[in-house]
Design a protein around this motif. Structure first.
Motif: not given
Length: 356
Positions: A102-110, A124-127, A148-158, A327-328
């Motif tokens: 999971i690419a985080e921080p992101t939607f918690s439901e994944y 994998i975390v961005s900041d 499996v890789f989950f990626f929110c795009h556009p990302n929630n919450p950023t 997360y993060s």
């Protein structure tokens, strides 16, 4: 403190935080379309009554046909779900006990959905320091370590996005690593200069794209979303879906609103304009705002407590979304929606006064 897991729960938030609910308040925690359609644009009462009394088409055939034409995919590449949330949970079930990235921080439901299905979760975390981006070499290496890789795009919450060529490179690397990529495009409709991974569905057999119709079209209560993927994946997801998942009301409302392209274009332009106006004020008053391209953003007060800001905004009737369960982020930011000019002005007035 046990705060609500999502936005749009103002009374519950006030109760759990121990504050009285003010007489007047604006919910900046909900990130649906702030621009309302006139009642004349909605179906008639008679239509609503008829739809409520009808059994839904279990295959949502008419809606599938419409979306297949508009997204330029085959009908066999589409799945209609009870909101994007059902799509996420069915995919988590499909990939049960797999290694999930999971690419985080992101939607918690994944994370929640995959943990419920016995998956092993890797992040994998961005900041803020990296401007909420991921170092491409590390990201491509990460793809080799998961199924499996989950990626929110556009990302929630950023509210942030990746460049088109970078996303394509990610999909190429995932394909070489035999890794499935789930791209959640729930906020695609709010992105003024949007591109979509759906255009690459036929190139990458492990690509899965999720879309939501609840955010732009005021259908949060009706619950409707969809998946675009190859035919084999779609058939497997359909086999897991409970019958009658998507109501007749939801299907008919989606078909009613989807042709309203001018409304979508108008919304995107208005939100982009308001977002830039808000950004200019924050730059002058010393707030950090994430480089969002959609209808919400992360906010941080540069030299003051985010927890105190949360409390003070709530006292003023301005309801933000906390980030305790992202997360993060650990509550260091608030997520706020871009709303109408009048509503944004009220928020900016409070924040400008608070920063002095």
């Amino acid at each position: 403190m046990n705060l609500p897991s999502h936005g749009a729960n103002p009374h519950q938030l006030y109760e759990r935080i121990g504050l009285p609910v003010p007489k007047m308040w604006i919910d900046f925690s909900v990130n649906t379309n702030p621009y309302s359609l006139p009642l004349s644009a909605w179906p008639t009462q008679a239509e609503f009554c008829r739809w409520a009394m009808e059994y839904p088409d279990p295959d949502a055939s008419e809606l599938v046909s419409y979306l297949a034409r508009s997204e330029r995919v085959s009908k066999e590449q589409l799945f209609i779900g009870n909101g994007a949330s059902q799509c996420i949970y069915l995919l988590a079930q499909l990939f049960s006990r797999k290694r999930i990235g999971i690419a985080e921080p992101t939607f918690s439901e994944y994370r929640r959905a995959c943990e419920a299905n016995g998956c092993s979760i890797f992040s994998i975390v961005s900041d803020e320091e990296s401007d909420w981006t991921y170092e491409q070499s590390k990201l491509l290496e990460f793809l080799e370590q998961v199924d499996v890789f989950f990626f929110c795009h556009p990302n929630n919450p950023t509210g942030t996005v990746m460049k088109k060529e970078q996303l394509y490179s990610l999909l190429e690397a995932a394909d070489q690593a035999n890794t499935f990529v789930v791209i959640d495009e729930a906020f695609y409709h709010f992105w003024l200069e949007a591109f979509t991974a759906i255009e690459w569905i036929d190139l990458f057999p492990r690509l899965i794209v999720i879309r939501s119709l609840t955010k732009m079209y005021h259908l949060a209560g009706a619950r409707i979303g969809y998946i675009v993927a190859n035919e084999e994946i779609i058939q497997k997801v359909k086999a897991l879906q409970p019958p009658w998942s998507v109501s007749q009301v939801a299907q008919r409302l989606a078909l009613h609103f989807l042709p309203m392209n001018e409304f979508v274009v108008h919304t995107k332009r208005m939100i982009a304009c308001e977002r830039e106006r808000i950004k200019a004020v924050f730059q002058e008053t010393g707030y950090y705002m994430s480089p969002s391209v959609v209808n919400f953003y992360l906010l941080r007060a540069s030299h003051l407590s985010t927890e105190k800001l949360l409390y003070d905004l709530l006292k003023e009737g301005m309801i933000p979304r906390h980030t305790m369960n992202f997360y993060s982020l650990d509550g260091k930011y608030l997520r706020l929606a871009v709303k109408t000019k009048e509503e944004n002005d009220q928020l900016l007035h409070v924040l400008t006064r608070w920063s002095r």
